[in-house]
Design an enzyme around this catalytic site. Structure first.
Site, PDB file in Angstrom:
ATOM      1  N   GLY A 106      -2.304  -1.989  -5.606  1.00 53.26           N
ATOM      2  CA  GLY A 106      -0.877  -2.100  -5.400  1.00 53.26           C
ATOM      3  C   GLY A 106      -0.459  -1.924  -3.956  1.00 53.26           C
ATOM      4  O   GLY A 106       0.631  -1.412  -3.676  1.00 53.26           O
ATOM      5  N   SER A 189      -8.486  -4.264  -5.123  1.00 54.31           N
ATOM      6  CA  SER A 189      -7.529  -4.346  -4.029  1.00 54.31           C
ATOM      7  C   SER A 189      -7.409  -2.982  -3.353  1.00 54.31           C
ATOM      8  O   SER A 189      -8.415  -2.425  -2.913  1.00 54.31           O
ATOM      9  CB  SER A 189      -6.182  -4.859  -4.553  1.00 54.31           C
ATOM     10  OG  SER A 189      -5.333  -5.216  -3.482  1.00 54.31           O
TER      11      SER A 189
END
Length: 511
Positions: A106, A189
């Protein structure tokens, strides 16, 4: 712990009562606290263990995620500073199983343990594990080094939260049927970057035994002077004077700080030069040096690692600029801010970066693939390393020109094709190929969870020898095949490029 509809596990702080999910049939415990509230006096400080409680804690509802903005027009803020909780999922058996700890992504500013794609029910059943997904501080409260305002804080609250969670898991996961000596940390990520940060953090050593980093941005680290720049921007946006202190920030409503942090990200042009507001900072406690340096010196945790990226990580970048000239100038600016002496050689290796496809490939490789190859190259010196590329994309995603974009691998690993926003484009297509790819990835990930190595047909990311080529990379597309040293020309160009120090040619930055 018994195979009943409301299983109870006894932790060091007290008993927690979960439930057997009526849809998937797995045991779940949600919102289990592992740390005390980080609000007010705890803000910017290292986390503290959770206080004990009496009786059975209801663990059938998800806990609050970290406080975060929604990037909407209304400036809505979600979550809480009392966010140090985790979710546990396991098959409805009493077998002792390996543990997988998920660190959500995120961009270091959003996300939650219970994001739909990360809830882990399908993965847990497919790979026979105890799955733990963790909440930790984000953004201005977790990934901004405020030491320039005073010493009564830590540089990287989020990393401290993650280490506390791993320590809790080591001490308590046996109560849920997990093996504390078989722990894999896993993330995608920013979560993949968190995996690498923990591999570098001395305080996390011995708390995990395997690692999986999917599409990590390993070079996403602030220098201390870079963090100071963003702290100044924050205090200015919330109306504090240049003499502001930590006490001033602690006295402010957390929601105001989060909104100001969100505004910094949205309204700053720095993002296009890879200078995001919130990242971990090099310090003496968690990241003694840049992660790339730690890996190059062999100081990271010597554990087996799966690491890889997607074929079209930054396909969205095709739409960022209108003309070829704008794209070429943007590419040059983005690379010059790290290493102006070698930026031209990298750009030349990608051909015509004025074209949308080449520009997007360069941007994606700069953030994800190139630094990941550097890390994998170093890690293979100290532990088995397995490299992959995720190339599967549905017909709809290919038609849209997005391909195997960032985060596309999550639905395949987790086995839930409808769990992300992008999945709405695939609802009417065939799922046969997706199911094949998902089954392959879950087989290899699951084998790694249990043994520390993927399936036998996935070789290590090794060295070139007389009898075999090196840098074996598993490619997941409509099936799986192995390529050796893919994109070798691009890799060679990046080897001379220094991505460790942002801002070397920014006069305004150093003034």
């Amino acid at each position: 712990m018994n195979a009943v509809s409301q299983p109870v596990a006894h932790t060091a702080a007290g008993a927690v009562r979960g439930e057997v999910d009526p849809r998937t049939g797995v045991r779940t415990w949600r919102g289990v606290p592992f740390g005390a509230s980080t609000a007010i006096t705890g803000r910017f400080r290292a986390p503290q263990p959770v206080d004990p409680w009496k009786g059975e804690l209801d663990a059938t509802r998800f806990g609050a995620p970290a406080m975060q903005g929604t990037f909407g027009l209304r400036g809505t803020v979600l979550g809480s500073e009392d966010c140090l909780n985790l979710d546990i999922v396991r098959p409805d058996t009493d077998d002792v199983l390996p543990v997988v700890v998920c660190l959500h992504g995120g961009t270091f500013v959003t996300g939650a343990s219970h994001d739909k794609v990360l809830q882990g029910h399908h993965l847990t059943k497919a790979t026979d594990i105890v799955y733990v997904s963790v909440n930790f501080r984000l953004g201005v409260l977790g990934y901004l080094d405020v030491r320039s305002l005073g010493d009564d804080c830590v540089a990287n609250p989020a990393i401290h939260d993650q280490i506390l969670a791993l320590a809790w898991i080591k001490d308590n996961i046996a109560a849920f049927g997990g093996d504390p000596e078989q722990v894999t940390i896993m993330g995608e990520s920013a979560g993949g970057a968190a995996v690498m940060h923990l591999m570098c953090a001395p305080g996390a050593r011995g708390l995990f035994h395997r690692a999986i980093a999917q599409s990590p941005p390993p070079a996403s680290v602030h220098s201390r002077i870079q963090a100071t720049m963003w702290v100044r921007a924050l205090t200015s946006r919330v109306g504090l004077p240049s003499t502001a202190t930590l006490d001033d920030l602690r006295a402010m409503p957390a929601e105001d700080l989060v909104r100001a942090g969100q505004s910094m990200m949205i309204n700053s042009k720095e993002l296009l030069q890879f200078n995001t507001s919130f990242m971990p900072t090099i310090d003496s406690a968690t990241l003694a040096e840049h992660p790339i340096d730690t890996f190059n010196q062999g100081k990271q945790a010597p554990v087996p690692m799966i690491v890889g990226t997607n074929s079209d990580e930054a396909s969205f970048a095709k739409a960022l600029y209108q003309t070829a000239g704008q794209r070429l100038r943007a590419a040059r600016r983005a690379l010059d801010v790290f290493d102006p002496d070698n930026a031209g050689d990298v750009i030349e290796a990608y051909g015509d970066v004025g074209q949308r496809g080449d520009f997007a490939a360069l941007m994606g490789d700069a953030v994800f693939w190139a630094p990941t190859v550097i890390v994998a190259t170093a890690h293979r010196m100290v532990a088995p390393t397995y490299m992959y590329r995720f190339a599967y994309a549905s017909a709809a995603m290919r038609m849209l020109g997005l391909g195997a974009m960032h985060a596309a691998d999550l639905v395949a690993v987790y086995g839930d094709p409808y769990a992300t926003k992008a999945a709405k484009f695939d609802r009417f297509g065939s799922k046969e190929t997706f199911e094949k790819v998902s089954e392959l990835m879950q087989h290899h990930w699951g084998t790694f969870f249990h043994t520390g190595a993927p399936g036998e047909d996935w070789p290590v990311y090794g060295f070139r020898r007389d009898d075999r080529p090196g840098r074996a990379t598993a490619v997941f597309d409509t099936g799986m095949h192995v390529e050796h040293d893919p994109k070798a020309e691009h890799r060679t160009a990046w080897e001379s490029f220094d991505m460790r120090e942002w801002g070397v040619n920014r006069v305004d930055f150093w003034d």
